[in-house]
Write an enzyme that holds these catalytic residues in place. Sequence first.
Site, PDB file in Angstrom:
ATOM      1  N   GLU A  41     108.575  79.811  50.798  1.00 50.97           N
ATOM      2  CA  GLU A  41     107.736  78.851  50.099  1.00 50.97           C
ATOM      3  C   GLU A  41     108.608  77.925  49.248  1.00 50.97           C
ATOM      4  O   GLU A  41     109.599  78.367  48.658  1.00 50.97           O
ATOM      5  CB  GLU A  41     106.749  79.616  49.212  1.00 50.97           C
ATOM      6  CG  GLU A  41     105.739  78.766  48.499  1.00 50.97           C
ATOM      7  CD  GLU A  41     104.803  79.584  47.622  1.00 50.97           C
ATOM      8  OE1 GLU A  41     103.694  79.114  47.364  1.00 50.97           O
ATOM      9  OE2 GLU A  41     105.191  80.703  47.201  1.00 50.97           O
ATOM     10  N   LYS A 118      97.740  76.440  51.843  1.00 49.17           N
ATOM     11  CA  LYS A 118      97.614  77.670  51.059  1.00 49.17           C
ATOM     12  C   LYS A 118      96.242  77.777  50.406  1.00 49.17           C
ATOM     13  O   LYS A 118      95.818  76.879  49.664  1.00 49.17           O
ATOM     14  CB  LYS A 118      98.724  77.703  49.998  1.00 49.17           C
ATOM     15  CG  LYS A 118      98.796  78.981  49.190  1.00 49.17           C
ATOM     16  CD  LYS A 118      99.950  78.913  48.192  1.00 49.17           C
ATOM     17  CE  LYS A 118     100.079  80.190  47.385  1.00 49.17           C
ATOM     18  NZ  LYS A 118     101.188  80.100  46.397  1.00 49.17           N
ATOM     19  N   CYS A 160     102.587  83.544  50.149  1.00 50.73           N
ATOM     20  CA  CYS A 160     102.811  84.136  48.835  1.00 50.73           C
ATOM     21  C   CYS A 160     101.596  84.854  48.254  1.00 50.73           C
ATOM     22  O   CYS A 160     101.244  85.944  48.675  1.00 50.73           O
ATOM     23  CB  CYS A 160     103.363  83.067  47.887  1.00 50.73           C
ATOM     24  SG  CYS A 160     104.197  83.727  46.422  1.00 50.73           S
TER      25      CYS A 160
END
Length: 280
Positions: A41, A118, A160
């Site tokens: 990321e 995301k 993440c």
Amino acid sequence: MSRIAAVQMTSGGSLDSNLQQAAALIAQAVEQGSELLVLPEYFAYHGCRDIAEIARNERDASGPARQFLARMARQHSVWLVGGTIPVAVDPETGGDNRAAASCFVVNPQGEEVACYQKIHLFDVDVDDARGSYRESDDYCHGSEAVVVDTPLGKLGLTVCYDLRFPELYRHLAGAGAEILLVPSAFTTATGESHWELLLRARAVENLCYVVGANMGDRFHEKRPTWGGSAIIDPWGVVLSDMAEGPGVVSADINLNYLRKLRQKMPVHEHRRFSVVKTSD
């Protein structure tokens, strides 16, 4: 059988330096025979401040980080997953001047074949030098789960903080995902306790391979990240990992092994629970 790699980086505030580091590590992964490479990321922009300007520059495929991904994929003839890049969202499609944290999948011809935005944003307080993280100040939530069919297997895309939401991974597995990808910048404070635990849990409960590509600067003064990049097999076995610093972890994956496990333990078919929304 194919080889996949997680690239671990220690990116800073310079785009050029970050891309140079990424290029060297991509070359290292290719030397190890990897056909699918996952960058962490924020691989290009970790530590860079003006997210809105960066996002405008990366609005289309001519953006510097997106051009870099295309060039590296073509040069090395590999599948490349570009961690996340801030991309401006068109106001006509619901944008509000915040960026989308966009994870691009690029094929060996240098074509962007998929993009995941995301979904879960890191708005938490952590016991580290920074203390407070409010990702939603700069980014808007994505809303669509993405599975990409490739010659190496079906990829489920996550990023993440998504790792803490098992329902997303169950959905991806139900949509056919065989390899779950987790490019990350997991903090040192949370990563020490939870990073590997969560990677292995997502692998076991879904009978998928999991690739965690993390930032690895554990002692950074302002944004310490745990590292611990790893490749996990569907039985929860750590096939390859590393601690901190920049580097590459790679491993061979065997989808026939995965499919045999699923035949012996068909957890996806055995599901008996669903949540039904009821009115108050």
